[in-house]
Enzyme design. Structure first.
Site, mmCIF file in Angstrom:
data_model
loop_
_atom_site.group_PDB
_atom_site.id
_atom_site.type_symbol
_atom_site.label_atom_id
_atom_site.label_comp_id
_atom_site.label_asym_id
_atom_site.label_seq_id
_atom_site.Cartn_x
_atom_site.Cartn_y
_atom_site.Cartn_z
ATOM 1 N N ARG A 15 2.285 0.145 -15.093
ATOM 2 C CA ARG A 15 1.523 -1.187 -14.759
ATOM 3 C C ARG A 15 2.263 -2.311 -15.430
ATOM 4 O O ARG A 15 3.142 -3.192 -14.711
ATOM 5 C CB ARG A 15 0.104 -1.220 -14.768
ATOM 6 C CG ARG A 15 -0.430 -2.234 -13.914
ATOM 7 C CD ARG A 15 -0.359 -3.668 -14.611
ATOM 8 N NE ARG A 15 -1.208 -3.805 -15.998
ATOM 9 C CZ ARG A 15 -1.009 -5.240 -16.830
ATOM 10 N NH1 ARG A 15 -0.490 -6.156 -16.086
ATOM 11 N NH2 ARG A 15 -1.527 -4.998 -17.960
ATOM 12 N N ASP A 16 1.969 -2.540 -16.675
ATOM 13 C CA ASP A 16 2.436 -3.624 -17.365
ATOM 14 C C ASP A 16 4.091 -3.468 -17.481
ATOM 15 O O ASP A 16 4.702 -4.650 -17.595
ATOM 16 C CB ASP A 16 1.816 -3.706 -18.723
ATOM 17 C CG ASP A 16 2.116 -5.119 -19.301
ATOM 18 O OD1 ASP A 16 2.544 -5.950 -18.732
ATOM 19 O OD2 ASP A 16 1.896 -4.957 -20.705
ATOM 20 N N HIS A 207 -2.144 -4.216 -28.878
ATOM 21 C CA HIS A 207 -1.315 -4.044 -27.942
ATOM 22 C C HIS A 207 -0.222 -5.327 -28.330
ATOM 23 O O HIS A 207 -0.418 -6.405 -28.035
ATOM 24 C CB HIS A 207 -1.786 -4.610 -26.629
ATOM 25 C CG HIS A 207 -1.034 -4.830 -25.673
ATOM 26 N ND1 HIS A 207 -1.263 -4.127 -24.327
ATOM 27 C CD2 HIS A 207 -0.015 -5.450 -25.160
ATOM 28 C CE1 HIS A 207 -0.206 -4.433 -23.202
ATOM 29 N NE2 HIS A 207 0.402 -5.448 -23.946
ATOM 30 N N HIS A 209 3.805 -6.668 -28.428
ATOM 31 C CA HIS A 209 5.378 -6.816 -27.625
ATOM 32 C C HIS A 209 6.217 -6.798 -28.858
ATOM 33 O O HIS A 209 5.997 -7.404 -30.232
ATOM 34 C CB HIS A 209 5.250 -8.010 -26.831
ATOM 35 C CG HIS A 209 4.752 -7.818 -25.902
ATOM 36 N ND1 HIS A 209 5.114 -7.774 -24.378
ATOM 37 C CD2 HIS A 209 3.208 -7.445 -25.524
ATOM 38 C CE1 HIS A 209 4.360 -7.614 -23.446
ATOM 39 N NE2 HIS A 209 3.231 -7.374 -23.956
ATOM 40 N N CYS A 240 6.153 -10.458 -19.790
ATOM 41 C CA CYS A 240 4.935 -10.925 -19.128
ATOM 42 C C CYS A 240 5.617 -12.020 -18.112
ATOM 43 O O CYS A 240 6.251 -12.816 -18.806
ATOM 44 C CB CYS A 240 3.994 -11.743 -20.352
ATOM 45 S SG CYS A 240 2.609 -12.661 -19.704
ATOM 46 N N ASN A 249 6.944 -4.404 -24.193
ATOM 47 C CA ASN A 249 5.880 -3.659 -25.056
ATOM 48 C C ASN A 249 6.716 -2.872 -25.693
ATOM 49 O O ASN A 249 7.858 -2.271 -25.596
ATOM 50 C CB ASN A 249 4.878 -3.017 -24.097
ATOM 51 C CG ASN A 249 4.187 -3.747 -22.832
ATOM 52 O OD1 ASN A 249 3.097 -4.287 -23.238
ATOM 53 N ND2 ASN A 249 4.564 -3.307 -21.770
#
Length: 302
Positions: A15-16, A207, A209, A240, A249
């Site tokens: 997803r991300d 989470h 990056h 993002c 990430n």
């Protein structure tokens, strides 16, 4: 120093990781990636998002991807839902968990979802309640908890404000996210400290990056506080769309290598994980954004 003996990783690559890719990624490739991740031992996977294809065209095949996955017992499949319409569409796919998202930065909230922080929470409240009533777990992603591309450093008080609002509407666990990868260990620890009055350490996920190469250091700093849930992305995929300059990430491969080297269990087979990262990287026509994956693949090649 007391560290967790086991860490739970949520791979957000499907997803991300893929949402920003400009080239189309077929549903069949996304499904195969999920299958490879669960075969490697991942028991939590963020699969897709139910957002308007106008805004995130890469996720337009969300229902097809969810329908195509051969689900394994013991694996939690989560999806992002930005509003009630997204949740109603997502519910048909029977996710185990939905993710709502807010920002600790007012400017980022306006740029990302065109509303204030408080307005975003009002929007999510009925979604959270509907999910809980349907027996679906709810996670809240807290963006920009240490830095924002528009506001710069974010005060811990802003993180506490957002965490309190998330708790108020029934969110069960939250992600403390360094969305632009500008955080350093002490800043990340302060963001976690600001969250702890509302969510205990078992319900906080890190989470991070890796824009400035701090993601592993920030992971270690979180481990030192007892955090044992983390999100990462296979092959370091992602970024993002609303945070200029934010890179991927932290790669799942790098995190697993570090944890295993520290004697912390993950239940993940690193070699199979590297294969999963190589699979999606080959499709995208580039090498994995993971130092560990590159080293292992080079070693295999002799």
């Amino acid at each position: 120093m007391s560290l967790p003996s086991r860490v739970q990783l949520i791979d957000v690559g499907p997803r991300d990781g893929l949402q920003n890719e400009k080239q189309p990624v077929p549903a069949s490739v996304k499904i195969e990636l999920v299958h490879r991740l669960q075969a490697a031992g991942l028991t939590e996977i963020e699969v897709t998002s139910f957002v308007s294809p106008k805004w995130v065209p890469q996720m337009a095949d969300n229902a097809q991807v969810m329908a195509g996955i051969q689900r394994q017992a013991g694996v939690r499949y989560s999806v992002l839902t930005p509003n009630a319409q997204g949740f109603e569409a997502a519910r048909l796919s029977k996710p185990d968990e939905i993710v709502v998202f807010g920002a600790a930065s007012e400017a980022f909230s306006q740029k990302n979802i065109n509303c204030s922080i408080s307005e975003s929470i009002e929007r999510f409240a009925p979604v959270v309640q509907a999910a809980l009533a349907a027996g679906i777990a709810v996670r809240g992603a807290m963006s920009c908890t240490v830095g924002c591309p528009y506001e710069g450093d974010i005060a811990p008080e802003r993180v506490a404000y957002l965490a309190g609002l998330m708790k108020q509407i029934g969110v069960q666990r939250v992600d403390v996210a360094d969305t632009i990868g500008a955080g350093t260990p002490l800043k990340v620890q302060k963001a976690i400290e600001a969250t702890l009055p509302y969510f205990d350490v078992d319900h906080i996920c890190g989470h991070f990056h890796d824009t400035y190469g701090q993601a592993l250091a920030n992971t270690l700093a979180s481990l030192q506080m007892g955090v044992w849930n983390f999100q990462s992305s296979v092959a370091g995929l992602g970024g993002c769309p609303y945070a200029k300059g934010a890179t991927g990430n932290v790669s799942t491969e790098d995190v697993v290598y570090m944890l295993h080297g520290m004697g912390i269990a993950t239940g993940i087979d690193l070699d199979k994980l590297v294969d999963a990262g190589a699979f999606i990287s080959d499709f995208l026509g580039r090498k994995p954004n993971s130092n560990v994956a590159k080293a292992i693949l080079n070693k295999r090649a002799g």
